[in-house]
Enzyme design. Structure first.
Site, short mmCIF file in Angstrom:
data_model
loop_
_atom_site.label_atom_id
_atom_site.label_comp_id
_atom_site.label_asym_id
_atom_site.label_seq_id
_atom_site.Cartn_x
_atom_site.Cartn_y
_atom_site.Cartn_z
N GLU A 107 9.27 1.90 10.76
CA GLU A 107 10.34 2.89 10.52
C GLU A 107 9.68 4.25 10.58
O GLU A 107 8.96 4.64 9.65
CB GLU A 107 10.96 2.67 9.14
CG GLU A 107 11.73 1.39 8.98
CD GLU A 107 12.97 1.33 9.85
OE1 GLU A 107 13.38 2.36 10.42
OE2 GLU A 107 13.52 0.23 9.98
N LYS B 283 0.88 -1.18 0.00
CA LYS B 283 0.00 0.00 0.00
C LYS B 283 0.91 1.22 0.00
O LYS B 283 1.41 1.65 1.04
CB LYS B 283 -0.87 -0.09 1.24
CG LYS B 283 -1.84 0.94 1.67
CD LYS B 283 -2.13 2.14 0.91
CE LYS B 283 -2.47 3.29 1.81
NZ LYS B 283 -1.86 4.50 1.30
N GLU C 264 8.71 16.79 14.71
CA GLU C 264 9.30 16.56 13.39
C GLU C 264 8.66 17.51 12.38
O GLU C 264 7.44 17.55 12.23
CB GLU C 264 9.05 15.11 12.95
CG GLU C 264 9.77 14.78 11.65
CD GLU C 264 9.65 13.32 11.24
OE1 GLU C 264 8.56 12.74 11.46
OE2 GLU C 264 10.62 12.76 10.71
N CYS D 41 13.36 10.99 6.83
CA CYS D 41 13.21 10.64 8.24
C CYS D 41 14.51 10.87 9.01
O CYS D 41 14.50 11.11 10.20
CB CYS D 41 12.77 9.18 8.37
SG CYS D 41 13.76 8.04 7.42
O1 TXE Z 1 2.62 10.05 6.71
P1 TXE Z 1 1.65 8.94 7.23
P2 TXE Z 1 2.24 11.35 5.91
C1 TXE Z 1 6.27 11.83 8.88
C2 TXE Z 1 6.53 13.28 8.71
C3 TXE Z 1 5.30 13.79 8.08
C4 TXE Z 1 4.27 12.92 8.71
C5 TXE Z 1 3.01 12.78 7.93
O2 TXE Z 1 6.68 13.87 9.98
O3 TXE Z 1 5.06 15.13 8.36
O4 TXE Z 1 4.89 11.68 8.86
O5 TXE Z 1 3.28 12.31 6.60
C6 TXE Z 1 -0.63 5.30 5.47
N1 TXE Z 1 -3.61 3.01 8.99
N2 TXE Z 1 6.83 11.01 7.83
O6 TXE Z 1 0.90 11.90 6.15
O7 TXE Z 1 0.29 9.49 7.46
C7 TXE Z 1 -0.58 6.34 4.40
O8 TXE Z 1 -1.60 6.14 3.45
C8 TXE Z 1 -2.76 2.48 8.10
C9 TXE Z 1 7.99 10.28 8.19
O9 TXE Z 1 2.53 11.01 4.53
O10 TXE Z 1 2.34 8.27 8.32
C10 TXE Z 1 0.81 6.13 3.83
O11 TXE Z 1 0.81 5.04 2.93
N3 TXE Z 1 -2.04 3.22 7.23
C11 TXE Z 1 8.46 9.41 7.16
C12 TXE Z 1 1.62 5.78 5.07
O12 TXE Z 1 0.67 5.32 6.04
C13 TXE Z 1 -2.18 4.54 7.26
C14 TXE Z 1 7.98 9.46 5.81
C15 TXE Z 1 2.42 6.94 5.65
O13 TXE Z 1 1.53 7.99 5.96
C16 TXE Z 1 -3.06 5.17 8.18
C17 TXE Z 1 6.77 10.19 5.62
C18 TXE Z 1 -3.78 4.34 9.06
N4 TXE Z 1 -4.63 4.83 9.98
C19 TXE Z 1 6.25 10.94 6.63
N5 TXE Z 1 -2.97 6.50 8.00
C20 TXE Z 1 9.73 8.67 7.30
N6 TXE Z 1 9.92 8.00 8.41
O14 TXE Z 1 10.52 8.67 6.39
C21 TXE Z 1 -2.07 6.71 7.00
N7 TXE Z 1 -1.60 5.53 6.55
#
Ligand code: TXE
Length: 496
Positions: A254, A179, A389, A288
């Site tokens: 992660e 996904k 973050e 990250c």
């Molecule tokens: O990440 P999300 P987002 C951090 C960074 C950023 C914040 C939000 O701080 O500002 O996360 O980014 C899926 N159940 N990082 O909104 O929401 C979603 O569809 C299951 C750190 O993009 O965490 C996507 O595929 N899945 C980082 C994935 O989770 C769910 C990289 C990541 O989304 C879900 C990116 C749920 N309830 C953002 N809600 C890193 N560590 O590199 C969302 N998703």
């Protein structure tokens, strides 16, 4: 408008399909600030189909009958196809997430190595014959795959982050439902075509696209998913952990970070300044491992700030698809809003904004989702900009007076993904690297990753490790097999 957009479908059981409900989501080009493609907006029934395909491929057909050597050969063949298509995949990522082609192209080329490395590892996973305290028993262990692994990934490096999970999971003999982030799914949907070409049986790798709270949540709680491997924000990671609890799923998470990059007084300042820039302004801070807290010894503080702003000011902002660009847009509108809010929080909390601090004034960047590279000095570690973050090009500089204070500030964070140390003193480097509460410590370098090097977080930065030999055990479970070699009957009422 919608007719001009390119449609990309999911891959389930070797077939290209749209969502059952016929719904689509627009995917945006962050440089132009407009949609350029559509991806299926899936729902629970689509998740059920993808998981059923992965479960069937795990239980019967050619995949479970393959030897680890055969699986490894497929992965190595896939690596060659990735190298052939790396540039095309990198361009798709740039269009979809707005990150630099220089960076995305390098990532899509490099990710081939994960498939080669884990392909080679596939047939080197050995059980043990145990020396046994009971002489008539012959007992051995074997490592077996878990089943269907759900991989939920983020938008910042879609294919590289996926590969850290997928290469190890497939080498171990699992099947996958992927996904990708709704903000950058296209490269994943294109990439999975290569599996068929490499010779993987249908159903081993499947995709399901859509919104996190619908599709992601449905996958994370699906009773037939054995494990969820996730990259994203820590709050989402927590939800995934909770969603998996009723069915006792394994999870690896992660998550984000607030990594401390520490410049000691004896550092090579030329290298340290470049390391600080790469830690926060590369990828517009959307990584990250961003070194978002720069801790600088007070004796070199002003010089570092001066040199850093000089380099950062000359960074070329522009179209991420052009190889010379150094700062591109950020990937999503909500992300940009969050970054700008955090910049305001920095100002309100009393930090001094010495560079940037908003959106660029140049009308050439009005349409895209740009944020200026921003530097705060005078930051104290309890300010919001030092604790939350930002995931954007915003650097918080904190001055310190001695090593103990630097280490205390670095570790005073809910996160623990990575840290950087800049010093020429080997004793100081060894002592500080031991003291860091982070899964990775870089000494006189920053933002280095490798397929050989385990990667993962301490504290709220995650659970589990990706890359390196040990990470394959995240996708395996141990079975112990006992034989009795003598035909004796022992007392059935005591433990044998
Ligand atoms: O990440 P999300 P987002 C951090 C960074 C950023 C914040 C939000 O701080 O500002 O996360 O980014 C899926 N159940 N990082 O909104 O929401 C979603 O569809 C299951 C750190 O993009 O965490 C996507 O595929 N899945 C980082 C994935 O989770 C769910 C990289 C990541 O989304 C879900 C990116 C749920 N309830 C953002 N809600 C890193 N560590 O590199 C969302 N998703």
């Amino acid at each position: 408008m919608a007719q001009t957009l390119q449609d990309f479908e999911n891959l389930v059981n070797g077939k290209r399909i749209a969502a059952r409900g016929g719904q689509w989501l627009d995917s945006y080009d962050p440089y132009r600030g407009e949609p350029w493609a559509r991806i299926p907006r899936c729902a629970q029934s689509d998740v059920d189909d993808a998981v059923a395909a992965a479960r069937a491929a795990f239980r019967s057909g050619p995949w479970p009958a393959m030897t680890p050597t055969e699986r490894g050969k497929l992965l190595v063949r896939l690596a060659g196809l990735i190298e052939r298509d790396a540039e095309r995949l990198g361009r798709l990522e740039t269009q979809d997430n707005g990150k630099l082609i220089a960076e995305m192209g390098a990532q899509t080329r490099y990710m081939a190595e994960w498939y080669r490395y884990f392909g080679g590892l596939a047939d080197k996973i050995e059980g043990r014959v145990l020396p046994m305290d009971k002489p008539s028993r012959f007992t051995f262990t074997r490592h077996e795959p878990l089943g269907v692994v759900a991989m939920i990934t983020a938008w910042n490096s879609p294919l590289l982050l996926l590969s850290w999970k997928l290469a190890a999971a497939l080498a171990a003999g699992n099947t996958a439902v992927i996904k990708p982030s709704e903000h950058a799914s296209v490269s994943t949907l294109e990439f999975v075509s290569l599996f068929e070409e490499a010779g993987f049986p249908p159903g081993v790798v499947n995709t399901v696209t859509g919104l996190g709270p619908d599709v992601g949540a449905a996958l994370a709680s699906h009773p037939d998913v054995a494990k969820v491997a996730f990259t994203g924000g820590d709050m989402t990671g927590q939800k995934i952990y909770e969603a998996g609890a009723p069915s006792l799923k394994r999870v690896s998470l992660e998550l984000g970070g607030k990594s401390a990059n520490i410049i000691f007084a004896d550092a090579n300042l030329d290298a340290a300044v470049m390391g600080a820039v790469s830690g926060i302004f590369a990828a517009s801070g959307q990584t990250c491992i961003a070194g978002s807290r720069l801790l600088v010894h007070r004796s070199v503080h002003d010089e570092v700030v001066e040199r850093l702003t000089e380099v950062a000011r000359t960074a070329k902002m522009g179209n991420p698809a052009e190889p010379g660009t150094q700062v591109g847009p950020v990937t999503t509108q909500p992300q940009r809003a969050h970054i700008l809010k955090m910049i305001e929080a920095g100002k309100a909390d009393g930090a001094r904004c010495v560079m940037g601090g908003g959106t660029p004034k140049d009308p050439a960047f009005a349409q895209g989702w740009f944020v200026e590279p921003t530097i705060f000095t005078g930051v104290s570690n309890d300010m919001r900009v030092a604790r939350i973050e930002v995931f954007g090009p915003v650097l918080s500089i904190i001055a310190f007076d001695d090593d103990a204070e630097a280490i205390r500030i670095a570790n005073d964070s809910p996160y623990g993904l990575a840290s950087g140390l800049w010093t020429r003193d080997i004793g100081r480097a060894i002592n500080a690297s031991r003291a860091m509460e982070s899964g990775t410590v870089w000494v006189n370098t920053y933002r280095a990753v490798s397929f050989m090097a385990p990667f993962g977080g301490y504290k709220r930065s995650g659970i589990g490790r990706e890359s390196g030999q040990e990470s394959i055990y995240e996708f395996l479970q141990t079975k112990t097999v006992w034989f009795e070699t003598e035909e004796s009957t022992s007392n059935p009422f005591i433990i044998r």
